[in-house]
Design a protein around this motif. Structure first.
Motif, short mmCIF file in Angstrom:
data_model
loop_
_atom_site.label_atom_id
_atom_site.label_comp_id
_atom_site.label_asym_id
_atom_site.label_seq_id
_atom_site.Cartn_x
_atom_site.Cartn_y
_atom_site.Cartn_z
N THR A 1 39.68 55.54 13.92
CA THR A 1 40.87 54.86 14.45
C THR A 1 42.10 55.20 13.62
O THR A 1 43.16 55.53 14.16
CB THR A 1 40.64 53.34 14.49
N ARG A 2 41.96 55.16 12.31
CA ARG A 2 43.06 55.47 11.40
C ARG A 2 43.47 56.95 11.50
O ARG A 2 44.65 57.27 11.49
CB ARG A 2 42.63 55.12 9.96
N ALA B 1 45.31 57.80 15.02
CA ALA B 1 46.65 57.23 15.27
C ALA B 1 47.78 58.26 15.16
O ALA B 1 48.60 58.36 16.08
CB ALA B 1 46.89 56.04 14.35
#
Length: 165
Positions: A77-78, A81
């Motif tokens: 997820t990080r 982004a």
């Protein structure tokens, strides 16, 4: 420039001492090439592997990407982004579950991946240009084998951590 190596001690095998040292030098040199641009375009390792995975296997959810890459979902997820912000990755509806989303490579992401992959391949060709073809193939096969051993080791370590109370 040659890279000097450490001397083996009584407790270590000279081959393993040299191998661990050469791997450390390799990692440092790879980071130097990446951070300087090195003619291969700036795309960090995590971004490259995510884009490559999406290109080779198509859209995927965060959990599937995390499992495939051997990292936590929060890490994916990080890492995703900034790729979404740059327009390299987009969110698409999951055909199996209209409420869910999957991550997909965009046309811009595809072009960027091809550019970086081509640059890295050209750099690799230059670095091994003086090697006989059979040595190039052997190096590739041995490096792939080493990476598989590391993957297996990591999976074993993670399995042991899960089993411990």
């Amino acid at each position: 420039m040659t890279t000097p190596s450490p001397q083996a001690t009584d407790r270590t095998d000279p081959v393993h001492t040299q191998l661990q040292y050469q791997l450390a030098v390799f990692a440092r040199r790879m980071e130097q090439v990446r951070s300087s641009g090195g003619g291969v375009g700036v795309l960090d390792r995590a971004a490259y592997l995510l884009l490559d995975r999406l290109e080779r296997h198509g859209p995927a959810n965060v959990k599937a990407l995390a499992e495939a890459l051997g990292v936590d979902s929060s890490t994916v997820t990080r890492q995703v982004a900034p790729l979404v912000a740059a327009g390299l990755v987009g969110r698409v509806q999951d055909p199996a579950d209209r409420r869910a989303v999957r991550l997909a490579l965009t046309p811009i992401g595809t072009r960027r991946l091809v550019e970086v992959r081509d640059g890295r391949a050209e750099l690799t060709r230059r670095l091994v240009a003086g090697w006989p073809p059979e040595e190039q193939r052997a190096f590739c096969a041995l490096l792939a084998r080493f990476n598989l051993a590391m993957e297996s080791y990591t999976a074993d370590q993670q399995g042991q951590q899960v089993q411990q109370p």
